[in-house]
Design an enzyme around this catalytic site. Structure first.
Site, PDB file in Angstrom:
ATOM      1  CE1 TYR A 159      67.254  20.290   7.754  1.00  0.00           C
ATOM      2  CE2 TYR A 159      66.039  20.223   5.688  1.00  0.00           C
ATOM      3  CZ  TYR A 159      66.081  20.062   7.062  1.00  0.00           C
ATOM      4  OH  TYR A 159      64.946  19.649   7.734  1.00  0.00           O
TER       5      TYR A 159
ATOM      6  CB  SER B 186      64.029  16.936   5.490  1.00  0.00           C
ATOM      7  OG  SER B 186      63.470  17.944   4.665  1.00  0.00           O
TER       8      SER B 186
HETATM    9  N1  LIG Z   1      59.489  22.111  10.095  1.00  0.00           N
HETATM   10  C1  LIG Z   1      59.654  21.539   8.916  1.00  0.00           C
HETATM   11  O1  LIG Z   1      59.081  21.992   7.912  1.00  0.00           O
HETATM   12  C2  LIG Z   1      60.491  20.300   8.767  1.00  0.00           C
HETATM   13  C3  LIG Z   1      60.461  19.655   7.523  1.00  0.00           C
HETATM   14  C4  LIG Z   1      61.228  18.510   7.340  1.00  0.00           C
HETATM   15  C5  LIG Z   1      61.998  18.012   8.379  1.00  0.00           C
HETATM   16  N2  LIG Z   1      62.005  18.650   9.585  1.00  0.00           N
HETATM   17  C6  LIG Z   1      62.858  18.064  10.641  1.00  0.00           C
HETATM   18  O2  LIG Z   1      62.075  17.824  11.799  1.00  0.00           O
HETATM   19  C7  LIG Z   1      62.883  18.001  12.964  1.00  0.00           C
HETATM   20  C8  LIG Z   1      62.236  19.034  13.878  1.00  0.00           C
HETATM   21  O3  LIG Z   1      62.091  20.256  13.158  1.00  0.00           O
HETATM   22  P1  LIG Z   1      61.273  21.516  13.723  1.00  0.00           P
HETATM   23  O4  LIG Z   1      60.623  22.139  12.571  1.00  0.00           O
HETATM   24  O5  LIG Z   1      60.456  21.128  14.893  1.00  0.00           O
HETATM   25  O6  LIG Z   1      62.495  22.448  14.169  1.00  0.00           O
HETATM   26  P2  LIG Z   1      62.539  23.622  15.250  1.00  0.00           P
HETATM   27  O7  LIG Z   1      61.210  24.255  15.368  1.00  0.00           O
HETATM   28  O8  LIG Z   1      63.708  24.465  14.867  1.00  0.00           O
HETATM   29  O9  LIG Z   1      62.884  22.838  16.611  1.00  0.00           O
HETATM   30  C9  LIG Z   1      64.105  22.147  16.687  1.00  0.00           C
HETATM   31  C10 LIG Z   1      64.192  21.343  17.961  1.00  0.00           C
HETATM   32  O10 LIG Z   1      65.471  20.687  17.967  1.00  0.00           O
HETATM   33  C11 LIG Z   1      66.202  21.134  19.087  1.00  0.00           C
HETATM   34  N3  LIG Z   1      67.606  21.283  18.778  1.00  0.00           N
HETATM   35  C12 LIG Z   1      68.183  22.002  17.773  1.00  0.00           C
HETATM   36  N4  LIG Z   1      69.524  21.922  17.845  1.00  0.00           N
HETATM   37  C13 LIG Z   1      69.790  21.149  18.931  1.00  0.00           C
HETATM   38  C14 LIG Z   1      70.992  20.707  19.537  1.00  0.00           C
HETATM   39  N5  LIG Z   1      72.195  21.044  19.054  1.00  0.00           N
HETATM   40  N6  LIG Z   1      70.902  19.909  20.622  1.00  0.00           N
HETATM   41  C15 LIG Z   1      69.695  19.549  21.126  1.00  0.00           C
HETATM   42  N7  LIG Z   1      68.528  19.955  20.602  1.00  0.00           N
HETATM   43  C16 LIG Z   1      68.594  20.744  19.517  1.00  0.00           C
HETATM   44  C17 LIG Z   1      65.581  22.445  19.522  1.00  0.00           C
HETATM   45  O11 LIG Z   1      65.786  22.615  20.913  1.00  0.00           O
HETATM   46  P3  LIG Z   1      66.385  23.949  21.587  1.00  0.00           P
HETATM   47  O12 LIG Z   1      65.595  25.120  21.126  1.00  0.00           O
HETATM   48  O13 LIG Z   1      66.222  23.664  23.045  1.00  0.00           O
HETATM   49  O14 LIG Z   1      67.812  24.001  21.167  1.00  0.00           O
HETATM   50  C18 LIG Z   1      64.100  22.205  19.187  1.00  0.00           C
HETATM   51  O15 LIG Z   1      63.460  21.511  20.218  1.00  0.00           O
HETATM   52  C19 LIG Z   1      64.275  18.409  12.459  1.00  0.00           C
HETATM   53  O16 LIG Z   1      65.100  17.275  12.361  1.00  0.00           O
HETATM   54  C20 LIG Z   1      63.978  18.969  11.079  1.00  0.00           C
HETATM   55  O17 LIG Z   1      65.105  18.924  10.223  1.00  0.00           O
HETATM   56  C21 LIG Z   1      61.271  19.790   9.804  1.00  0.00           C
END
Ligand SMILES: NC(=O)c1ccc[n+]([C@@H]2O[C@H](COP(=O)([O-])OP(=O)(O)OC[C@H]3O[C@@H](n4cnc5c(N)ncnc54)[C@H](OP(=O)(O)O)[C@@H]3O)[C@@H](O)[C@H]2O)c1
Length: 251
Positions: free
Chosen positions: A160, A146
Site C-alpha cells: 500500500y 495516503s
Molecule cells: N479511509 C482512509 O483512512 C484513507 C486514508 C488515506 C487514503 N485513503 C484513500 O482514499 C481512497 C478512498 O478510500 P476509502 O476509505 O473511501 O475506501 P473504501 O471505503 O474501501 O471505498 C473504496 C471505494 O473504491 C471503490 N473501489 C475499490 N476497488 C475498486 C475497483 N477495483 N474498481 C472500481 N472501484 C473500486 C469501491 O467501490 P466498490 O465497493 O463498488 O468496489 C469504493 O467506492 C482510496 O484511494 C484510499 O487508499 C483512505
C-alpha cells in the site's frame, strides 16, 4: 438556496472513480452540491451506487454511475469515454478508487502486488491518458494518495505504501506535463478517515487516534471539501501539490 448557475462548479462535468462508498461517495455528493454533473465508477457496490444517484437527483443534481473495475485499463478508459459521450466533455477527474491490503511482506502474492499497482496506480495513469486530451484550460485532476506514502505506522503496509508513494510521484510528473495545457494535478494524502477501509472503531483505531493531535478520525466530507476547493476556478495556481489532510498526524 443558490441556483445552479451561481454555484462554483456549475457547467462542469466531473468523473470520480470509486464513488459508491466512503470518501468517494462524499466527493460525489460535494461536487454535485457545488453544481457539477458527476459521473462516478464503482467496482461491486451497485446498490449503493444506484442509491447515491437517486439521492443526488432528489436534491436537484445530475449524476451517472458506471460499473468500471479500476484493475482493468479498458474499463477505466471506457468510463472516461462514456462520461464524455454522455455530457459532452470532462473538466474534473478525481482518481479516488483504491484498495488497502495489510499483510507481512512475505505473505503477499505476486498477483496481489500486481493488483495493488493496477488499481491504485495504473488506473490513475489510464484515466489521465484518456481524459486529459479532452479537458482543456481549467481542467482539474485530483489524486487520492495516503499519509502511508510518507510514514508507515504499522507493519504490513509495504504494498500500500509503495502504491501511494507512486501516486505522489506520478502526480508530480503529470503536473509538469499538463501545466502548459492549463490543467492542474494535485495529490491529497488523507490520514485516518472513518470509512469501511479504515473504520473509527476498528482494531487500529485507538492507536491512530492517539497519534493524531486532533484526537479523532477525519470524515469523508473533510476530504471532499479539499477536493471541491482544488476543483474550483480559484485553485488555478495550485499544481503538483501534495496536501496532507490528517488532523496533524505528521506535525
Ligand atoms: N479511509 C482512509 O483512512 C484513507 C486514508 C488515506 C487514503 N485513503 C484513500 O482514499 C481512497 C478512498 O478510500 P476509502 O476509505 O473511501 O475506501 P473504501 O471505503 O474501501 O471505498 C473504496 C471505494 O473504491 C471503490 N473501489 C475499490 N476497488 C475498486 C475497483 N477495483 N474498481 C472500481 N472501484 C473500486 C469501491 O467501490 P466498490 O465497493 O463498488 O468496489 C469504493 O467506492 C482510496 O484511494 C484510499 O487508499 C483512505
Amino acid at each position: 438556496m443558490l441556483s445552479n448557475m451561481t454555484k462554483t462548479l456549475s457547467g462542469k462535468v466531473a468523473l470520480v472513480t470509486g464513488g459508491s462508498r466512503g470518501i468517494g461517495a462524499a466527493i460525489v455528493k460535494r461536487l454535485a452540491n457545488d453544481g457539477a454533473t458527476v459521473v462516478f465508477t464503482y467496482g461491486s457496490s451497485q446498490q449503493k451506487a444506484e442509491e447515491l444517484v437517486k439521492e443526488i437527483e432528489a436534491a436537484g443534481g445530475r449524476a451517472l454511475a458506471l460499473l468500471a473495475d479500476s484493475g482493468n485499463v479498458d474499463a477505466v478508459k471506457g468510463a472516461v469515454a462514456e462520461a464524455i459521450k454522455a455530457f459532452g466533455g470532462i473538466n474534473i477527474l478525481v482518481n479516488n478508487a483504491g484498495v488497502y491490503w495489510v499483510k507481512p511482506y512475505d505473505q503477499f502474492t505476486m498477483e496481489e502486488f500486481d493488483l495493488t499497482i493496477a488499481i491504485n496506480v495504473r488506473a490513475i495513469f489510464a484515466a489521465v491518458q484518456a481524459a486529459a486530451p479532452h479537458m482543456g484550460e481549467g481542467g482539474r485532476i485530483i489524486n487520492l494518495g495516503s499519509i502511508v506514502a510518507d510514514t508507515s505506522m504499522f507493519p504490513g503496509n509495504s504494498l500500500y505504501g509503495m502504491s501511494k508513494a507512486a501516486v505522489a510521484g506520478l502526480s508530480r510528473g503529470l503536473a509538469r506535463d499538463l501545466a502548459p495545457l492549463g490543467i492542474t494535478v494535485n495529490t491529497i494524502q488523507p490520514g485516518p478517515i472513518d470509512t469501511d477501509m479504515s473504520p473509527s472503531d476498528g482494531p487500529f483505531a485507538p492507536t491512530l487516534k492517539s497519534m493524531t493531535p486532533v484526537g479523532r478520525f477525519g470524515k469523508g466530507e473533510e476530504i471532499a471539501a479539499m477536493v471541491a476547493y482544488l476543483a474550483s476556478p480559484e485553485a488555478a495556481f495550485i499544481t503538483g501539490a501534495k496536501l496532507n489532510i490528517n488532523g496533524g498526524m505528521m506535525i
